[in-house]
Design a protein around this motif. Sequence first.
Motif, short mmCIF file in Angstrom:
data_model
loop_
_atom_site.label_atom_id
_atom_site.label_comp_id
_atom_site.label_asym_id
_atom_site.label_seq_id
_atom_site.Cartn_x
_atom_site.Cartn_y
_atom_site.Cartn_z
N ILE A 80 -1.65 -4.80 4.43
CA ILE A 80 -1.98 -4.70 2.99
C ILE A 80 -2.79 -5.92 2.56
CG2 ILE A 80 -0.94 -4.78 0.66
CD1 ILE A 80 1.32 -3.00 1.80
N ASP A 81 -2.42 -7.08 3.06
CA ASP A 81 -3.18 -8.30 2.72
C ASP A 81 -4.64 -8.17 3.15
OD1 ASP A 81 -1.02 -9.45 1.51
OD2 ASP A 81 -0.44 -10.69 3.23
N ASP A 82 -4.85 -7.49 4.29
CA ASP A 82 -6.24 -7.29 4.75
C ASP A 82 -7.03 -6.46 3.74
OD1 ASP A 82 -5.98 -8.70 7.05
OD2 ASP A 82 -5.66 -6.95 8.35
N VAL A 83 -6.37 -5.44 3.20
CA VAL A 83 -7.06 -4.55 2.26
C VAL A 83 -7.28 -5.25 0.91
CG1 VAL A 83 -6.88 -2.36 0.98
CG2 VAL A 83 -6.03 -2.51 3.34
N VAL A 84 -6.24 -5.95 0.46
CA VAL A 84 -6.26 -6.51 -0.90
C VAL A 84 -6.99 -7.85 -0.95
CG1 VAL A 84 -4.77 -7.35 -2.79
CG2 VAL A 84 -4.12 -5.30 -1.51
N GLY A 85 -6.83 -8.65 0.07
CA GLY A 85 -7.43 -10.00 0.06
C GLY A 85 -6.85 -10.81 -1.09
N ASP A 86 -7.72 -11.52 -1.80
CA ASP A 86 -7.20 -12.32 -2.92
C ASP A 86 -7.38 -11.61 -4.26
OD1 ASP A 86 -9.86 -12.50 -3.16
OD2 ASP A 86 -9.99 -14.71 -3.04
N ARG A 87 -7.57 -10.29 -4.20
CA ARG A 87 -7.72 -9.54 -5.45
C ARG A 87 -6.36 -9.36 -6.13
NH1 ARG A 87 -11.02 -6.36 -1.91
NH2 ARG A 87 -13.21 -6.67 -2.45
N THR A 88 -6.43 -9.03 -7.41
CA THR A 88 -5.20 -8.69 -8.14
C THR A 88 -4.82 -7.26 -7.79
OG1 THR A 88 -5.83 -10.18 -9.91
CG2 THR A 88 -4.25 -8.45 -10.47
N LEU A 89 -3.57 -7.08 -7.37
CA LEU A 89 -3.13 -5.75 -6.92
C LEU A 89 -2.36 -5.00 -8.01
CD1 LEU A 89 -2.51 -3.48 -4.92
CD2 LEU A 89 -0.66 -4.89 -3.98
N ILE A 90 -2.92 -3.86 -8.37
CA ILE A 90 -2.22 -2.92 -9.28
C ILE A 90 -1.67 -1.82 -8.39
CG2 ILE A 90 -2.50 -1.34 -11.23
CD1 ILE A 90 -5.07 -3.07 -11.91
N LEU A 91 -0.35 -1.64 -8.42
CA LEU A 91 0.29 -0.72 -7.47
C LEU A 91 0.98 0.42 -8.19
CD1 LEU A 91 1.44 -0.25 -4.48
CD2 LEU A 91 3.45 -1.55 -5.25
N ARG A 92 0.97 1.61 -7.55
CA ARG A 92 1.91 2.65 -7.96
C ARG A 92 2.51 3.25 -6.69
NH1 ARG A 92 0.19 6.33 -11.85
NH2 ARG A 92 2.14 7.39 -11.43
N VAL A 93 3.78 3.65 -6.76
CA VAL A 93 4.49 4.25 -5.63
C VAL A 93 5.24 5.47 -6.18
CG1 VAL A 93 6.36 3.94 -3.96
CG2 VAL A 93 4.82 2.03 -4.45
N ASP A 94 4.90 6.64 -5.69
CA ASP A 94 5.54 7.85 -6.21
C ASP A 94 5.59 8.93 -5.15
OD1 ASP A 94 5.94 7.41 -9.10
OD2 ASP A 94 3.77 7.14 -9.15
N ARG A 95 6.44 9.93 -5.37
CA ARG A 95 6.26 11.18 -4.64
C ARG A 95 5.05 11.88 -5.24
NH1 ARG A 95 9.60 14.92 -5.63
NH2 ARG A 95 10.71 13.96 -7.35
N THR A 96 4.41 12.77 -4.47
CA THR A 96 3.27 13.53 -5.03
C THR A 96 3.85 14.56 -5.99
OG1 THR A 96 3.39 14.98 -3.11
CG2 THR A 96 1.72 13.25 -3.05
N GLU A 97 4.09 14.16 -7.18
CA GLU A 97 4.96 14.88 -8.11
C GLU A 97 4.31 14.93 -9.49
OE1 GLU A 97 7.41 16.42 -10.37
OE2 GLU A 97 8.27 16.25 -8.37
N LEU A 98 4.28 16.11 -10.08
CA LEU A 98 3.63 16.28 -11.38
C LEU A 98 4.23 15.37 -12.46
CD1 LEU A 98 3.32 19.14 -9.83
CD2 LEU A 98 2.82 20.02 -12.08
N SER A 99 5.55 15.24 -12.44
CA SER A 99 6.20 14.48 -13.51
C SER A 99 5.88 12.98 -13.41
CB SER A 99 7.71 14.69 -13.48
OG SER A 99 8.25 14.11 -12.32
N LYS A 100 5.38 12.53 -12.24
CA LYS A 100 5.10 11.09 -12.09
C LYS A 100 3.82 10.69 -12.81
CE LYS A 100 8.72 10.61 -9.43
NZ LYS A 100 9.97 10.00 -9.90
N ASN A 101 3.00 11.70 -13.20
CA ASN A 101 1.86 11.40 -14.08
C ASN A 101 0.79 10.56 -13.39
OD1 ASN A 101 0.77 11.83 -16.62
ND2 ASN A 101 1.70 10.01 -17.53
N ILE A 102 0.55 10.91 -12.13
CA ILE A 102 -0.41 10.15 -11.31
C ILE A 102 -1.83 10.26 -11.89
CG2 ILE A 102 -1.40 9.99 -8.97
CD1 ILE A 102 1.40 11.35 -8.09
N LEU A 103 -2.16 11.49 -12.31
CA LEU A 103 -3.51 11.73 -12.80
C LEU A 103 -3.83 10.87 -14.04
CD1 LEU A 103 -5.81 13.46 -11.91
CD2 LEU A 103 -4.88 15.37 -13.22
#
Length: 484
Positions: free
Chosen positions: A277-300
């Motif tokens: 993950i550090d390789d992908v993010v580097g020193d950027r600010t990380l905004i994260l979400r973790v969910d099931r692929t679920e309508l109620s989680k409001n991913i869109l």
Amino acid sequence: MDATPIVVASNRGPVVLARTNGSIEQRRGVGGLVTAVGGALLGRDATWIAAAITDVDREEAAAGRGAFDVDLHLGAGARGIVHVHLADLDPAAYDLYYNEFSNRTLWFLHHDLWDSPRTPAFGAGGAEAWDAYRAVNERFAATIAEAAPRGSPVLPQDYHLSLVPALLRERRPDLQQAFFWHIPFSSPDNYRVLPDAWGAALLEGMLGADIVGFHTQRWARNFTDCCRELLGARVRGKTISHEHGTTRVGVYPIGVNIDNLSEEAARAEVARARASIDDVVGDRTLILRVDRTELSKNILRGFIAYEMLLEQRPDLHERIIHLAFLTPSRHGVPEYEEYVQACKIRAAAINERFGTPSWQPLVVEIEDDFPRTLAAYQRYDVLVVNPVYDGMNLVAREGPCLNERDGVLVLSRNAGAAAELAPAALIVNPFDPAGTAAAIERSLAMDRGERQAMAARLRPLARGTSPARWLGTQLKDLSRLRDG
Ligand code: F6P
């Protein structure tokens, strides 16, 4: 060790069975209920009755090998052994009960996911699903009735098993029951979308329990209002009187098993995931979400909020990154497939619009990778949890418990977790992406001291009541009721 044997029943058990290179292996079940209940059973003599879900579950159950022990591995060297008993159900009936009735009807009702000009429209298919739901609940009740030692507390879980308490009470009046509802409960006006006979039967089913528990006062109040308005039940404080006696409505918010979580987070796989993950993010600010692929989680709407932020703040480009870790869920429901597609299309459009050769603004990973999730919890700067409605939401609790960077929690006011975490989070209206974008922007503008102070307030709130205590309180309340 508490010697009183208890019986838990839920659709999904702590593990599903899979076959790898000819041998059967147990794989951890997905979702909040398994985490919560599994974490609560340490040191108890527990039998867990669940549906046979995978093909291998079914084969094993049909061959008489559906009862086995599972080590829940509850952290700090502790062992939690439960006796699992898989109920072998007809696959067609299971499909109607699980996909059609539980997930397309009850889940949509209580999370307010219907598109009211078009859905629902209950027809012959609906009646068939209702019949299957009743049949599977009958089957669960019969299995529990057979397995439960005399006088032992029984804990049926969640919306899949609403009818079990009343059915079990008929068969085994000696058993005390605490039924727990893990998801939101809809208001009476919404609830009346269900055909009247189903709506009443579901409430009466739940009222077969001595206690009906919810994560928050808000869901408990909606349930009580439904019983009063639809059944004409008499409500006095926390007690509902009905034809068969009385039922106590309780509020038991669940928290985190911190020992287990910390032990999992200390594993080598998590450190490896963290490096990647550090390789992908580097020193950027990380905004994260973790969910099931679920309508109620409001991913869109979460993605739309991020897009608005990128639109309004070109100065943030290249300096921030949004990771969306999504665990696959409920492939059998067509609305879920469509929703995942819509999320992927939106993510691609955001990357197309704002990405550069050196920066992919939104990275979506759809897989079940628990170590990677734990690593991301440690690393985030902003955690977005914006469900349209959610019973509790354990991501909002687990993330802050493991985070190492004084990350800010942006939290939906309709997540059960908000009832406790609101004073230490940025609360948003999940239907308002502009407001969500503004909250993320605000979190990025907070200075170090403000973030530290907020994270320090958040950690103990996020930890909350341990699953063991959560369960222990329900059992104590049951024995108080019994002893009058
Ligand atoms: O309470 C909600 C729940 O049933 C939990 O088990 C879990 O959070 C999630 O839904 C899992 O859903 P499923 O068992 O359908 O994958």
